[in-house]
Design a protein around this motif. Structure first.
Motif, PDB file in Angstrom:
ATOM      1  N   ALA A  70       0.821  -1.215   0.000  1.00 62.14           N
ATOM      2  CA  ALA A  70       0.000   0.000   0.000  1.00 62.14           C
ATOM      3  C   ALA A  70       0.854   1.263   0.000  1.00 62.14           C
ATOM      4  CB  ALA A  70      -0.928  -0.019   1.214  1.00 62.14           C
ATOM      5  N   LEU A  71       2.060   1.187   0.611  1.00 58.42           N
ATOM      6  CA  LEU A  71       2.963   2.344   0.665  1.00 58.42           C
ATOM      7  C   LEU A  71       3.828   2.455  -0.590  1.00 58.42           C
ATOM      8  CD1 LEU A  71       4.055   1.987   4.398  1.00 58.42           C
ATOM      9  CD2 LEU A  71       2.754   3.914   3.443  1.00 58.42           C
ATOM     10  N   GLY A  72       3.800   1.448  -1.441  1.00 57.00           N
ATOM     11  CA  GLY A  72       4.601   1.478  -2.663  1.00 57.00           C
ATOM     12  C   GLY A  72       6.086   1.326  -2.400  1.00 57.00           C
ATOM     13  N   LEU A  73       6.487   0.541  -1.389  1.00 54.50           N
ATOM     14  CA  LEU A  73       7.900   0.390  -1.036  1.00 54.50           C
ATOM     15  C   LEU A  73       8.604  -0.525  -2.028  1.00 54.50           C
ATOM     16  CD1 LEU A  73       7.675  -0.079   2.869  1.00 54.50           C
ATOM     17  CD2 LEU A  73       7.763   2.045   1.536  1.00 54.50           C
ATOM     18  N   ASP A  74       9.915  -0.229  -2.251  1.00 50.36           N
ATOM     19  CA  ASP A  74      10.697  -1.156  -3.070  1.00 50.36           C
ATOM     20  C   ASP A  74      11.119  -2.328  -2.196  1.00 50.36           C
ATOM     21  OD1 ASP A  74      12.889  -0.369  -1.498  1.00 50.36           O
ATOM     22  OD2 ASP A  74      13.504   1.156  -2.958  1.00 50.36           O
ATOM     23  N   ASP A  75      11.832  -3.278  -2.770  1.00 51.83           N
ATOM     24  CA  ASP A  75      12.170  -4.505  -2.060  1.00 51.83           C
ATOM     25  C   ASP A  75      13.004  -4.241  -0.816  1.00 51.83           C
ATOM     26  OD1 ASP A  75      10.773  -5.891  -3.929  1.00 51.83           O
ATOM     27  OD2 ASP A  75      12.530  -6.604  -5.050  1.00 51.83           O
ATOM     28  N   ASP A  76      14.003  -3.345  -0.921  1.00 46.77           N
ATOM     29  CA  ASP A  76      14.872  -3.066   0.227  1.00 46.77           C
ATOM     30  C   ASP A  76      14.090  -2.418   1.361  1.00 46.77           C
ATOM     31  OD1 ASP A  76      17.012  -4.146  -1.079  1.00 46.77           O
ATOM     32  OD2 ASP A  76      17.794  -2.208  -1.804  1.00 46.77           O
ATOM     33  N   GLU A  77      13.246  -1.448   1.006  1.00 46.32           N
ATOM     34  CA  GLU A  77      12.469  -0.767   2.041  1.00 46.32           C
ATOM     35  C   GLU A  77      11.480  -1.737   2.699  1.00 46.32           C
ATOM     36  OE1 GLU A  77      12.110   3.859   0.643  1.00 46.32           O
ATOM     37  OE2 GLU A  77      10.926   2.343  -0.443  1.00 46.32           O
ATOM     38  N   ALA A  78      10.848  -2.605   1.880  1.00 44.67           N
ATOM     39  CA  ALA A  78       9.916  -3.595   2.428  1.00 44.67           C
ATOM     40  C   ALA A  78      10.641  -4.550   3.367  1.00 44.67           C
ATOM     41  CB  ALA A  78       9.240  -4.369   1.297  1.00 44.67           C
ATOM     42  N   ALA A  79      11.883  -4.949   2.986  1.00 45.52           N
ATOM     43  CA  ALA A  79      12.664  -5.857   3.833  1.00 45.52           C
ATOM     44  C   ALA A  79      13.031  -5.180   5.150  1.00 45.52           C
ATOM     45  CB  ALA A  79      13.919  -6.312   3.096  1.00 45.52           C
ATOM     46  N   GLY A  80      13.372  -3.901   5.083  1.00 50.72           N
ATOM     47  CA  GLY A  80      13.709  -3.176   6.312  1.00 50.72           C
ATOM     48  C   GLY A  80      12.514  -3.064   7.244  1.00 50.72           C
ATOM     49  N   LEU A  81      11.340  -2.809   6.670  1.00 52.79           N
ATOM     50  CA  LEU A  81      10.126  -2.716   7.492  1.00 52.79           C
ATOM     51  C   LEU A  81       9.826  -4.072   8.145  1.00 52.79           C
ATOM     52  CD1 LEU A  81       7.848  -0.794   8.366  1.00 52.79           C
ATOM     53  CD2 LEU A  81       6.512  -1.639   6.415  1.00 52.79           C
ATOM     54  N   GLU A  82       9.985  -5.150   7.370  1.00 53.96           N
ATOM     55  CA  GLU A  82       9.747  -6.495   7.910  1.00 53.96           C
ATOM     56  C   GLU A  82      10.739  -6.820   9.012  1.00 53.96           C
ATOM     57  OE1 GLU A  82       9.020 -10.287   9.020  1.00 53.96           O
ATOM     58  OE2 GLU A  82       7.653  -8.890   8.018  1.00 53.96           O
ATOM     59  N   GLU A  83      11.999  -6.391   8.836  1.00 58.26           N
ATOM     60  CA  GLU A  83      13.020  -6.666   9.845  1.00 58.26           C
ATOM     61  C   GLU A  83      12.706  -5.965  11.154  1.00 58.26           C
ATOM     62  OE1 GLU A  83      17.872  -6.404  10.430  1.00 58.26           O
ATOM     63  OE2 GLU A  83      16.914  -5.558   8.657  1.00 58.26           O
ATOM     64  N   SER A  84      12.252  -4.721  11.089  1.00 55.76           N
ATOM     65  CA  SER A  84      11.916  -4.005  12.317  1.00 55.76           C
ATOM     66  C   SER A  84      10.696  -4.629  12.988  1.00 55.76           C
ATOM     67  CB  SER A  84      11.659  -2.528  12.020  1.00 55.76           C
ATOM     68  OG  SER A  84      10.528  -2.375  11.175  1.00 55.76           O
ATOM     69  N   ALA A  85       9.749  -5.147  12.180  1.00 56.17           N
ATOM     70  CA  ALA A  85       8.586  -5.825  12.768  1.00 56.17           C
ATOM     71  C   ALA A  85       8.993  -7.142  13.405  1.00 56.17           C
ATOM     72  CB  ALA A  85       7.521  -6.066  11.695  1.00 56.17           C
ATOM     73  N   ALA A  86       9.897  -7.884  12.752  1.00 56.82           N
ATOM     74  CA  ALA A  86      10.317  -9.193  13.266  1.00 56.82           C
ATOM     75  C   ALA A  86      10.963  -9.078  14.626  1.00 56.82           C
ATOM     76  CB  ALA A  86      11.257  -9.863  12.269  1.00 56.82           C
ATOM     77  N   LEU A  87      11.731  -7.986  14.841  1.00 55.63           N
ATOM     78  CA  LEU A  87      12.398  -7.810  16.129  1.00 55.63           C
ATOM     79  C   LEU A  87      11.396  -7.555  17.264  1.00 55.63           C
ATOM     80  CD1 LEU A  87      15.484  -5.677  15.088  1.00 55.63           C
ATOM     81  CD2 LEU A  87      15.477  -8.051  15.861  1.00 55.63           C
ATOM     82  N   GLY A  88      10.234  -7.070  16.900  1.00 57.62           N
ATOM     83  CA  GLY A  88       9.215  -6.825  17.921  1.00 57.62           C
ATOM     84  C   GLY A  88       8.341  -8.027  18.202  1.00 57.62           C
ATOM     85  N   ARG A  89       8.478  -9.103  17.394  1.00 54.11           N
ATOM     86  CA  ARG A  89       7.644 -10.291  17.612  1.00 54.11           C
ATOM     87  C   ARG A  89       8.281 -11.190  18.671  1.00 54.11           C
ATOM     88  NH1 ARG A  89       7.762 -11.103  11.509  1.00 54.11           N
ATOM     89  NH2 ARG A  89       6.131  -9.697  10.755  1.00 54.11           N
ATOM     90  N   PRO A  90       7.436 -11.836  19.490  1.00 53.49           N
ATOM     91  CA  PRO A  90       7.986 -12.816  20.432  1.00 53.49           C
ATOM     92  C   PRO A  90       8.472 -14.046  19.675  1.00 53.49           C
ATOM     93  CG  PRO A  90       5.598 -12.850  20.480  1.00 53.49           C
ATOM     94  CD  PRO A  90       5.981 -11.678  19.611  1.00 53.49           C
ATOM     95  N   ARG A  91       9.326 -14.791  20.295  1.00 48.62           N
ATOM     96  CA  ARG A  91       9.860 -16.008  19.682  1.00 48.62           C
ATOM     97  C   ARG A  91       9.452 -17.220  20.532  1.00 48.62           C
ATOM     98  NH1 ARG A  91      13.042 -11.843  18.596  1.00 48.62           N
ATOM     99  NH2 ARG A  91      14.040 -11.677  16.552  1.00 48.62           N
TER     100      ARG A  91
END
Length: 780
Positions: A70-91
């Motif tokens: 929806a934000l129109g992010l390229d692959d690198d930006e999408a990966a960075g957003l996913e990485e920041s979300a992953a760090l906030g998820r419990p394991r």
């Protein structure tokens, strides 16, 4: 960097708090409002706001992908957003797993778990049917002691292989004064998934959202035990994903939508004995097989009670089962006997009782005073001193709490046997004798007046010309039965209650009330001739007439009692004793009608005793006495006596004489009786047609016998008079068998079954007729 530690701000590796600011910055760069991004990514505005404010630190991957698109992010930006979300998820997978114990591990399974096969099979089917996005919930509710938790734990262990991502059990303490709050329950569930306490959202809604987010990606089995209500459970249920939740509760939790319901019934007797066998071993059960069955019955087949009895016996290896049976057989000591260590049936019931509002507790206690196996809301309202609608609401509350069982068809309720004992104990302890007596007197008076008014619908001598003309008005005209069908249904359903009321009125010396009720029942009793209770009804009324010094009424009710002994309990000796007493009373007061009836009932008893000559002599005297009567009552009595005389003659081999007498009865029926309805005379005509059919059969005029027997059967069935209908069916079956009619066997089989259910001695005749039919078929 006040402490000299480099900050992660602006570095390449985002922190757990980086996702919210990063998402907010990317949305601002794209020039989108929260509403616009919400619409484009199909994410709620509230969820988006929670992410940006840091309340939701680790959204699911599919949510992050939708935002990136929806934000129109390229692959690198999408990966960075996913990485920041992953760090906030419990394991959680590193902390818990299907094999290792966790903070909410399933309790130990019970080795001797017994029965419940169909319910387990349905849960296994439910587990197999769970699919992505469709979590399943099964509510296991019911009365105390059914073994809901034991079943749920056993089922969870059986189902565990289907849920590799974890199996969690959480006791919600629904019976405690302060049940677990949804907020605290969610904290424990999130902790089991590996969410650190420091990162838990503060509010219940936020915790529920995080729980649903995390559970939606996993195949989990969740056991929520001992739930208090729907509000406690609803926030804990996963919203998506292939999970299965088992919820146990003493309450029905009817407000939970789209759930599967597992209904646990009482054990069958053989299942209860099997549970006992698994606890104490097969040798002791085999040695006292009947005592084991009796013990299961005394426990009411309630799993908790059976387990307690078994544990008690297990701790006393040399004690005989029969000893415990003898102790439990005394109702006043049964609940005391059903305890073993910390296991107590009474304590299980008390947990539920303490949760109830005051009026509901009152209804539970007082309902235990009701007579019979079940009770109506009317009875409950009278006993508890509550308005009818309030009693219904309280009874439904008790049903939802598992303390009463509702009838599947009628608005009636019943206790489990042990719960009734517990409620009766409470009535003794909390109400006391004065309050109990007042409740029983109030109920008995109302019930007896309603029963009298209802029975008068069948009394052909009772005329209603207006509400004020009825000497026995219904105590509650607004709810009174409005016709014969409703009156009959009420009298049959409330039989135990009005009989108890009659008994109480007689004991209290309210003899006129007893006589009025029994007199009203006279015609109704013919419709239910198979009821043994008529002996008690008319024994009380004869006693009340004697107490009032009324010889005429004594004669009337002694005749009713002789009828009941003859036809309802098949005791001709007692019938003869009471018929002779009625004859003496009738002669003392000069009542020729009652004298005729007494002679007739005495003759019936003599005939059953094999004293046929004496019986014939009495019947002929009765016929002469009644022929001189000009009243409608005299005409009907004469018809009855003539039909009985003809039957006696046929039984002594004089079928032609019998037929002549019964033709005379038929002429009286066809002429009609002044003051009596066609419907009533139609019944007398049916009795006569039954006799004529049997006369013709005795004369071997089989083809002619069929029509009157069929006509009689049809009338008795239409009038719902099973005692007479089944005798007519037997006689018809024998006539059909004599001519080789294809319906003969089916008719006789049906008659035999029904006569057996009515405890009729004529069942033996049906057996003989069927055996003769089989011999004829074998010889053919």
């Amino acid at each position: 960097m006040r402490d000299g530690t480099p900050s992660s701000e602006g570095q390449g590796t985002p922190s757990t708090g980086d996702f919210g600011p990063r998402l907010r910055g990317l949305r601002a760069r794209a020039g989108l409002s929260q509403e616009a991004l919400s619409h484009a990514a199909q994410v709620s505005v509230r969820a988006l706001a929670d992410m940006e404010r840091g309340r939701t630190r680790g959204p699911q991957r599919r949510t992050v992908r939708a935002l990136a698109e929806a934000l129109g992010l390229d692959d690198d930006e999408a990966a960075g957003l996913e990485e920041s979300a992953a760090l906030g998820r419990p394991r959680p997978r590193a902390a818990v797993g299907p094999a290792g114990p966790g903070p909410l591990a399933l309790p130990r399974d019970i080795r001797d778990f017994t029965a419940r096969g169909p319910a387990l099979a349905r849960l296994l089917d439910l587990a197999r049917d769970t699919a992505e996005g469709r979590p399943a919930v099964s509510v296991i509710a019911g009365q105390p002691g059914l073994g809901k938790t034991a079943f749920a734990v056993h089922a969870a262990h059986r189902l565990a292989p289907h849920f590799p991502d974890g199996q969690f059990a959480l006791d919600l303490h629904g019976m405690d004064p302060e049940p677990t709050t949804p907020r605290d329950a969610l904290a424990r569930l999130l902790g089991a998934l590996g969410v650190p306490d420091a990162t838990l959202p503060a509010g219940t809604d936020d915790r529920a959202g995080l729980w649903r987010s995390l559970a939606g990606e996993r195949r989990l089995l969740l056991l929520l035990d001992n739930a208090a209500d729907e509000a406690q459970v609803a926030p804990l249920l996963p919203g998506t994903g292939p999970s299965l939740t088992l919820v146990t509760s003493r309450h029905a939790l009817a407000g939970l939508e789209s759930v599967h319901r597992t209904e646990l019934a009482l054990l069958r007797r053989e299942e209860a004995v099997e549970l006992l066998t698994r606890i104490i071993g097969p040798d002791r059960v085999r040695a006292e097989a009947q005592a084991a069955r009796d013990l299961a019955d005394l426990c009411g087949h309630l799993p908790l009670a059976v387990r307690i009895a078994g544990q008690r016996l297990l701790s006393r290896p040399h004690e005989r089962l029969a000893k415990l049976v003898a102790r439990l057989a005394a109702e006043g000591r049964r609940l005391d006997g059903l305890q073993a260590g910390s296991l107590r049936v009474r304590a299980a019931f008390a947990l539920s009782y303490r949760q109830l509002p005051a009026d509901t507790r009152t209804l539970l206690r007082r309902a235990a005073l009701a007579a019979g196996a079940d009770f109506s809301p009317e009875t409950g309202a009278l006993l508890a001193g509550l308005p009818y609608d309030e009693a219904v609401a309280r009874a439904e509350e008790l049903t939802d709490a598992g303390l009463l069982r509702s009838d599947p068809d009628a608005e009636r309720y019943r206790f489990h046997d042990l719960l009734r004992l517990y409620a009766a104990e409470l009535a003794d302890a909390e109400d006391g004798p004065e309050a109990k007596d007042a409740a029983l007197d109030r109920t008995a008076d109302w019930m007896l007046r309603r029963a009298t008014a209802a029975a008068l619908h069948f009394d052909v001598d009772h005329e209603r010309t207006g509400p004020g003309a009825d000497p026995h008005p219904d105590p509650d005209p607004d709810t009174a039965p409005t016709g014969r069908d409703e009156a009959r249904a009420w009298l049959e359903a409330e039989r135990a209650q009005w009989l108890a009321a009659l008994r109480r009125a007689h004991a209290a010396g309210r003899h006129r009330q007893v006589l009025d009720a029994a007199q009203a029942m006279h015609w109704f009793s013919d419709l239910n001739q198979h009821w043994e209770q008529w002996v008690e009804v008319f024994r009380h009324s004869a006693g009340s007439a004697r107490a009032l010094g009324s010889r005429r009424e004594e004669a009337v009710h002694l005749n009713y009692l002789a009828w009941a002994y003859n036809l309802c309990v098949h005791d001709p000796r007692a019938a003869l004793t009471n018929a002779d007493a009625a004859l003496t009373a009738a002669r003392d007061c000069g009542d020729a009608l009652q004298e005729g009836w007494a002679l007739g009932y005495g003759a019936g008893a003599l005939s059953r005793l094999g004293r046929t000559e004496e019986a014939e002599e009495r019947l002929r005297r009765a016929a002469r006495r009644l022929a001189a009567q000009e009243s409608p009552q005299g005409r009907l009595a004469e018809l009855t006596v003539l039909n009985s005389l003809g039957a006696l003659l046929r039984g002594t081999g004089r079928a032609a004489e019998a037929l002549a007498i019964h033709r005379r009865s038929e002429r009286i029926c066809r002429a009609g009786v002044p003051g009596r309805t066609k419907e009533l005379i139609g019944l007398y005509h049916a009795f006569t047609r039954l006799q004529i059919g049997n006369d013709l059969a005795a004369l071997e005029r089989w083809q002619e016998a069929e029509a009157p027997l069929r006509q009689a059967l049809a009338v008795f069935e239409a009038a719902q008079m099973p005692a007479w209908a089944e005798q007519a069916r037997l006689d018809l079956g024998r006539a059909l068998g004599a001519v080789g009619h294809p319906e003969a066997r089916e008719t006789l089989v049906a008659a035999r079954a029904a006569l057996g259910a009515l405890r009729s001695p004529r069942q033996a005749e049906a057996d003989t007729a069927l055996a003769a039919l089989d011999r004829t078929a074998a010889d053919a």
